[in-house]
Design a protein around this motif. Structure first.
Motif, PDB file in Angstrom:
ATOM      1  N   GLN A 138      -7.046   0.070  -8.690  1.00 44.63           N
ATOM      2  CA  GLN A 138      -7.534   1.334  -7.827  1.00 44.63           C
ATOM      3  C   GLN A 138      -6.672   2.366  -7.552  1.00 44.63           C
ATOM      4  O   GLN A 138      -7.082   3.422  -7.705  1.00 44.63           O
ATOM      5  CB  GLN A 138      -8.645   1.075  -6.724  1.00 44.63           C
ATOM      6  N   ALA A 139      -5.485   1.877  -7.171  1.00 42.93           N
ATOM      7  CA  ALA A 139      -4.517   2.865  -6.571  1.00 42.93           C
ATOM      8  C   ALA A 139      -3.661   3.762  -7.611  1.00 42.93           C
ATOM      9  O   ALA A 139      -3.498   4.769  -7.680  1.00 42.93           O
ATOM     10  CB  ALA A 139      -3.508   2.395  -5.838  1.00 42.93           C
ATOM     11  N   ILE A 140      -3.474   2.983  -8.851  1.00 41.47           N
ATOM     12  CA  ILE A 140      -2.614   3.246  -9.949  1.00 41.47           C
ATOM     13  C   ILE A 140      -3.551   3.577 -11.056  1.00 41.47           C
ATOM     14  O   ILE A 140      -3.839   2.423 -11.782  1.00 41.47           O
ATOM     15  CB  ILE A 140      -1.309   2.524 -10.142  1.00 41.47           C
ATOM     16  N   ARG A 141      -3.959   4.962 -11.460  1.00 38.54           N
ATOM     17  CA  ARG A 141      -5.114   5.063 -12.240  1.00 38.54           C
ATOM     18  C   ARG A 141      -4.759   4.477 -13.578  1.00 38.54           C
ATOM     19  O   ARG A 141      -3.390   4.802 -14.161  1.00 38.54           O
ATOM     20  CB  ARG A 141      -5.494   6.648 -12.571  1.00 38.54           C
ATOM     21  N   ASN A 142      -5.315   3.660 -14.226  1.00 40.67           N
ATOM     22  CA  ASN A 142      -5.355   3.180 -15.662  1.00 40.67           C
ATOM     23  C   ASN A 142      -4.282   2.235 -15.783  1.00 40.67           C
ATOM     24  O   ASN A 142      -3.954   1.887 -16.841  1.00 40.67           O
ATOM     25  CB  ASN A 142      -5.107   4.476 -16.695  1.00 40.67           C
ATOM     26  N   ALA A 143      -3.629   1.734 -14.616  1.00 41.57           N
ATOM     27  CA  ALA A 143      -2.587   0.851 -14.802  1.00 41.57           C
ATOM     28  C   ALA A 143      -3.456  -0.375 -15.156  1.00 41.57           C
ATOM     29  O   ALA A 143      -4.403  -0.863 -14.887  1.00 41.57           O
ATOM     30  CB  ALA A 143      -2.082   0.615 -13.486  1.00 41.57           C
ATOM     31  N   ARG A 144      -2.351  -1.256 -16.230  1.00 39.77           N
ATOM     32  CA  ARG A 144      -2.889  -2.467 -16.632  1.00 39.77           C
ATOM     33  C   ARG A 144      -2.130  -3.652 -15.618  1.00 39.77           C
ATOM     34  O   ARG A 144      -0.550  -3.358 -15.626  1.00 39.77           O
ATOM     35  CB  ARG A 144      -2.234  -2.752 -18.063  1.00 39.77           C
ATOM     36  N   VAL A 145      -2.704  -4.513 -15.024  1.00 40.89           N
ATOM     37  CA  VAL A 145      -2.215  -5.140 -13.708  1.00 40.89           C
ATOM     38  C   VAL A 145      -2.355  -6.523 -13.993  1.00 40.89           C
ATOM     39  O   VAL A 145      -3.476  -7.079 -14.420  1.00 40.89           O
ATOM     40  CB  VAL A 145      -3.039  -4.741 -12.659  1.00 40.89           C
ATOM     41  N   ILE A 146      -1.194  -7.059 -13.822  1.00 40.55           N
ATOM     42  CA  ILE A 146      -1.246  -8.473 -13.707  1.00 40.55           C
ATOM     43  C   ILE A 146      -0.648  -8.915 -12.255  1.00 40.55           C
ATOM     44  O   ILE A 146       0.246  -8.314 -12.040  1.00 40.55           O
ATOM     45  CB  ILE A 146      -0.214  -9.027 -14.935  1.00 40.55           C
ATOM     46  N   ARG A 147      -1.350 -10.129 -11.851  1.00 35.50           N
ATOM     47  CA  ARG A 147      -0.689 -10.558 -10.741  1.00 35.50           C
ATOM     48  C   ARG A 147      -0.251 -11.953 -10.861  1.00 35.50           C
ATOM     49  O   ARG A 147      -1.039 -12.685 -11.443  1.00 35.50           O
ATOM     50  CB  ARG A 147      -2.190 -10.512  -9.898  1.00 35.50           C
ATOM     51  N   VAL A 148       0.754 -12.157 -10.343  1.00 38.06           N
ATOM     52  CA  VAL A 148       1.633 -13.351 -10.539  1.00 38.06           C
ATOM     53  C   VAL A 148       1.736 -14.154  -9.088  1.00 38.06           C
ATOM     54  O   VAL A 148       2.245 -13.472  -8.149  1.00 38.06           O
ATOM     55  CB  VAL A 148       3.135 -13.197 -11.041  1.00 38.06           C
TER      56      VAL A 148
ATOM     57  N   SER B 130       0.745  -1.238  -0.062  1.00 32.80           N
ATOM     58  CA  SER B 130       0.045   0.041   0.090  1.00 32.80           C
ATOM     59  C   SER B 130       0.929   1.151  -0.014  1.00 32.80           C
ATOM     60  O   SER B 130       0.612   2.258  -0.764  1.00 32.80           O
ATOM     61  CB  SER B 130      -0.983   0.052   1.069  1.00 32.80           C
ATOM     62  N   LYS B 131       2.101   1.134   0.644  1.00 32.61           N
ATOM     63  CA  LYS B 131       2.958   2.331   0.842  1.00 32.61           C
ATOM     64  C   LYS B 131       3.497   2.442  -0.579  1.00 32.61           C
ATOM     65  O   LYS B 131       3.343   3.730  -1.102  1.00 32.61           O
ATOM     66  CB  LYS B 131       3.891   2.132   1.658  1.00 32.61           C
ATOM     67  N   VAL B 132       3.930   1.430  -1.165  1.00 34.26           N
ATOM     68  CA  VAL B 132       4.508   1.607  -2.610  1.00 34.26           C
ATOM     69  C   VAL B 132       3.365   2.143  -3.541  1.00 34.26           C
ATOM     70  O   VAL B 132       3.750   3.156  -4.559  1.00 34.26           O
ATOM     71  CB  VAL B 132       4.959   0.282  -3.018  1.00 34.26           C
ATOM     72  N   VAL B 133       2.052   1.539  -3.579  1.00 36.70           N
ATOM     73  CA  VAL B 133       1.182   1.947  -4.694  1.00 36.70           C
ATOM     74  C   VAL B 133       0.934   3.372  -4.511  1.00 36.70           C
ATOM     75  O   VAL B 133       0.734   4.274  -5.488  1.00 36.70           O
ATOM     76  CB  VAL B 133      -0.086   1.149  -4.736  1.00 36.70           C
ATOM     77  N   SER B 134       0.969   4.001  -3.282  1.00 37.59           N
ATOM     78  CA  SER B 134       0.508   5.428  -3.036  1.00 37.59           C
ATOM     79  C   SER B 134       1.712   6.114  -3.594  1.00 37.59           C
ATOM     80  O   SER B 134       1.314   7.451  -3.966  1.00 37.59           O
ATOM     81  CB  SER B 134      -0.008   5.911  -1.583  1.00 37.59           C
ATOM     82  N   GLU B 135       2.970   5.923  -3.448  1.00 40.48           N
ATOM     83  CA  GLU B 135       4.151   6.571  -3.858  1.00 40.48           C
ATOM     84  C   GLU B 135       3.843   6.470  -5.606  1.00 40.48           C
ATOM     85  O   GLU B 135       4.245   7.617  -6.151  1.00 40.48           O
ATOM     86  CB  GLU B 135       5.219   5.758  -3.683  1.00 40.48           C
TER      87      GLU B 135
END
Ligand SMILES: NC(=O)c1ccc[n+]([C@@H]2O[C@H](COP(=O)([O-])OP(=O)(O)OC[C@H]3O[C@@H](n4cnc5c(N)ncnc54)[C@H](OP(=O)(O)O)[C@@H]3O)[C@@H](O)[C@H]2O)c1
Length: 269
Positions: free
Chosen positions: A105-115, A75-80
């Protein structure tokens, strides 16, 4: 930069080494950041990647950013990263139990992949399973596939399957090592040195995995093939069955999957 890595610990090092050794990217095309400057400096020196002064610098410089910090630091990293106004980026998170929607939700318009990778990634024998967020494209999935193929096998599944994946292939190396350790204890009591028992046990585990994979044998058929009537394997299997090890291992996977669901805030179905 082609690739940026935030959090330069064990998994990050495995990814960076795998990518460089397989020739997917050169070290000059990779950058990284870590709150621990000494650790970052050491990795940069060992691998030749560029050490950035902040997490924001990594995401702004890279085409693809891997988040390799512990789940509690996400959460700290994504808010940065949100503050850096890094938009429309491909972000690949390997943080166990952190859901795609949290990062999306935290990084607007990010394309996210979870591994979900696993520890054997450190030696190129990994099993990584990924799930794509709603904004991730087919090309993004190919990027994730190529990246984690440098560390072993890769499979794409849906995000709801990742709790079971976490229990089986994520935590699995620890469960298998537990069984192996117990078998080594038994062999030491029967007269082998620990060093010899470790060699025999690890090669037996390695060879059994290889055989099951390469011949496509069902584990039940392998058990039947090794165990002849009234032989040594049958004698051991009788003890395994009466000790309810099968049920204990089923409960082990269930407990790990439940914990994964709790960590990701999904709870139990
Ligand atoms: N290890 C496994 O078997 C495994 C398997 C599957 C998935 N994963 C996932 O992989 C991720 C990384 O695991 P790991 O074992 O590589 O952890 P690790 O060795 O502890 O590495 C994480 C690194 O991130 C740094 N860090 C902490 N807060 C940061 C921040 N705000 N900004 C930048 N860097 C920060 C840490 O520094 P400090 O040490 O100073 O805190 C550490 O160097 C985890 O989310 C884990 O769930 C691990």
């Amino acid at each position: 930069m082609k690739l940026g890595v935030i959090g330069c610990g064990k998994m990050a090092e495995a990814i960076i080494r795998g990518v460089i050794e397989s020739g997917l990217h050169r070290s000059g095309e990779i950058c990284g950041s870590d709150i621990n400057r000494r650790k970052l400096g050491r990795l940069a020196k060992k691998t030749g990647i560029l050490a950035c002064s902040s997490n924001a610098e990594v995401i702004l410089k890279s085409g693809v950013t891997v988040l390799a910090v512990k789940p509690q630091d996400i959460s700290k990293v994504v808010s940065e990263l949100r503050a850096a106004k890094a938009r429309s980026r491909l972000v690949i998170s390997i943080a166990a139990g952190v859901r795609i929607c949290t990062i999306q939700q935290a990084i607007r318009n990010a394309r996210v992949i979870r591994v979900m990778p696993n520890m054997p990634c450190l030696v190129g024998g990994g099993m990584s399973v990924f799930a794509a967020g709603s904004r991730a494209t087919t090309a993004d999935c190919r990027v994730a596939q190529r990246l984690f193929n440098c560390l072993g096998d890769v499979l794409q599944l849906s995000e709801k399957q990742l709790d079971a994946v976490t229990a089986l292939s994520g935590s699995g190396p620890a469960f298998l090592a537990y069984c192996l350790d117990s078998m080594i204890d038994g062999a030491v009591r029967e007269g082998l040195s620990r060093r010899i028992a470790l060699k025999l046990a690890t090669q037996t585990m390695f060879g059994t995995g290889k055989l099951l994979r390469e011949l496509g044998t069902d584990p039940a058929d392998l058990i039947a093939a090794v165990a002849s009537a009234k032989g040594t394997t049958a004698a051991g299997l009788t003890v395994l069955e009466s000790s309810c090890l099968r049920q204990a291992l089923v409960r082990t996977i269930r407990a790990a999957a439940k914990r994964s669901r709790n960590l990701s805030g999904v709870g139990n179905p």
